[in-house]
Write an enzyme that holds these catalytic residues in place. Structure first.
Site, PDB file in Angstrom:
ATOM      1  N   GLY A  36       0.882  -1.073  -0.196  1.00 49.44           N
ATOM      2  CA  GLY A  36       0.117   0.377   0.287  1.00 49.44           C
ATOM      3  C   GLY A  36       0.934   0.553   0.392  1.00 49.44           C
ATOM      4  CG  HIS A  37       3.454   2.312   3.264  1.00 50.68           C
ATOM      5  ND1 HIS A  37       3.314   1.499   4.793  1.00 50.68           N
ATOM      6  CD2 HIS A  37       2.811   3.005   4.215  1.00 50.68           C
ATOM      7  CE1 HIS A  37       2.678   1.158   5.635  1.00 50.68           C
ATOM      8  NE2 HIS A  37       2.355   2.294   5.155  1.00 50.68           N
TER       9      HIS A  37
HETATM   10  P1  AMP Z   1       0.927   4.647   7.653  1.00 48.71           P
HETATM   11  O1  AMP Z   1       1.961   4.186   7.802  1.00 48.71           O
HETATM   12  O2  AMP Z   1      -0.708   3.596   8.410  1.00 48.71           O
HETATM   13  O3  AMP Z   1       0.078   6.018   8.788  1.00 48.71           O
HETATM   14  O4  AMP Z   1       0.036   4.945   5.722  1.00 48.71           O
HETATM   15  C1  AMP Z   1       1.070   5.847   5.471  1.00 48.71           C
HETATM   16  C2  AMP Z   1       0.127   6.016   4.455  1.00 48.71           C
HETATM   17  O5  AMP Z   1       0.474   5.184   3.959  1.00 48.71           O
HETATM   18  C3  AMP Z   1      -1.370   7.043   4.412  1.00 48.71           C
HETATM   19  O6  AMP Z   1      -1.473   7.638   3.525  1.00 48.71           O
HETATM   20  C4  AMP Z   1      -2.144   5.750   4.425  1.00 48.71           C
HETATM   21  O7  AMP Z   1      -3.869   6.037   3.848  1.00 48.71           O
HETATM   22  C5  AMP Z   1      -1.046   4.978   3.000  1.00 48.71           C
HETATM   23  N1  AMP Z   1      -2.225   3.192   2.935  1.00 48.71           N
HETATM   24  C6  AMP Z   1      -2.046   2.967   3.968  1.00 48.71           C
HETATM   25  N2  AMP Z   1      -2.609   1.294   4.025  1.00 48.71           N
HETATM   26  C7  AMP Z   1      -2.657   1.432   2.900  1.00 48.71           C
HETATM   27  C8  AMP Z   1      -3.276   0.280   1.669  1.00 48.71           C
HETATM   28  N3  AMP Z   1      -3.843  -0.685   2.111  1.00 48.71           N
HETATM   29  N4  AMP Z   1      -3.451   1.247   0.460  1.00 48.71           N
HETATM   30  C9  AMP Z   1      -2.888   2.486  -0.059  1.00 48.71           C
HETATM   31  N5  AMP Z   1      -2.578   2.680   0.974  1.00 48.71           N
HETATM   32  C10 AMP Z   1      -2.672   2.976   2.255  1.00 48.71           C
END
Ligand code: AMP
Length: 278
Positions: A36-37
């Site tokens: 996702g990241h």
């Molecule tokens: P985090 O590390 O959880 O703060 O996420 C960092 C970024 O990655 C944020 O903009 C999240 O929305 C995005 N993100 C997290 N999980 C996913 C996913 N499964 N698909 C797409 N983007 C994601």
């Protein structure tokens, strides 16, 4: 890949990039990177000349001390992943680099702050806006990339950008899922095999709404999807709602955009997911 731990060194480098006419894209993360990241990084690379990924486990957005303590921090593996997709820059500061002692922050986000996630994690979006404002101020990106996975977070940051007139364009990127439908999340590391199987009910319930909503059966499909989750062993539902995609207030017939959002405790892990319905 260049790695910076201090604001000053990063800013010095980015100043050069900007003077050379390069556009800058920022992907803020808390690390424990997954596909996702990496999909956000790829979008940034398509739109911008220089891509900065930040990895910072931001203490001010945690509403539970154990969650902060147990948040995964596999920095070496993260660096390898960022290098594998040719990310230009990693910004990985210490907490003391980002915050002075006893710093105060408050921004009036209106109702958006108190709905859904805000209700279950009071203060969370103050911490999120606090750190994202700082990252925008340091990096001064032309574009910043956020996942639809944190739909409410995107709306909150969009609101901050409008309120403070910040010179950055936001891009929302689609949710990356495992082959079985589970939304990718850094917290999935904590799921046991049983938890993982139980968690599948979340994406299934959202898909049920998407497949069965016919324009006039909003409360019926919401109720049935809620029952699916409530009946799943090992899962405690916090909320499952169809909301107006712009305000996150309960959806009405007039809502042009509809999104179904859910949060649940699965074993010891709290998960969120959502799906755009209309
Ligand atoms: P985090 O590390 O959880 O703060 O996420 C960092 C970024 O990655 C944020 O903009 C999240 O929305 C995005 N993100 C997290 N999980 C996913 C996913 N499964 N698909 C797409 N983007 C994601």
């Amino acid at each position: 890949m260049k790695i910076f731990n201090t604001k000053q060194a990063l800013q010095q480098y980015l100043l050069q990039c900007r003077q050379n006419g390069k556009t800058i894209g920022l992907v803020p993360t808390m690390g424990a990177l997954h596909n996702g990241h990496l999909s956000l990084i790829k979008q940034a690379q398509q739109k911008c000349d220089v891509t900065v990924c930040s990895i910072f486990v931001n203490p001010t957005q945690f509403t539970n001390a154990d969650d902060l303590k147990n948040y995964p921090r596999p920095i070496e593996a993260d660096i390898t992943k960022l290098e594998s997709v040719n990310c230009d820059i990693l910004f990985n500061p210490e907490v003391t680099e980002m915050y002075a002692a006893n710093e105060q922050w408050h921004i009036d986000l209106g109702q958006l702050e108190h709905l859904l996630e805000g209700k279950f994690r009071p203060g969370h979006y103050q911490g999120v806006t606090q750190v994202v404002y700082k990252l925008f101020d340091i990096v001064k990106p032309d574009y910043a990339f956020f996942g639809q996975k944190d739909y409410q977070q995107y709306l909150v940051i969009d609101k901050m950008v409008q309120l403070l007139n910040l010179p950055v364009k936001l891009v929302m990127c689609p949710i990356e899922r495992e082959a079985d439908g589970l939304a990718m999340s850094s917290r999935n590391i904590h799921l046991t095999a049983d938890d993982h199987a139980h968690a599948l009910v979340l994406s299934k319930a959202l898909a049920y709404i998407k497949d069965n909503f016919n324009g006039s059966n909003l409360s019926e499909v919401t109720h049935s999807a809620g029952e699916m989750v409530r009946n799943q062993q090992g899962v405690t539902l916090e909320y499952l709602e169809i909301a107006d995609g712009e305000t996150l207030q309960p959806a009405t017939d007039e809502s042009a955009h509809l999104v179904a959002l859910t949060a649940a405790q699965v074993g010891k892990t709290r998960l969120i997911d959502n799906m755009i319905i209309r």
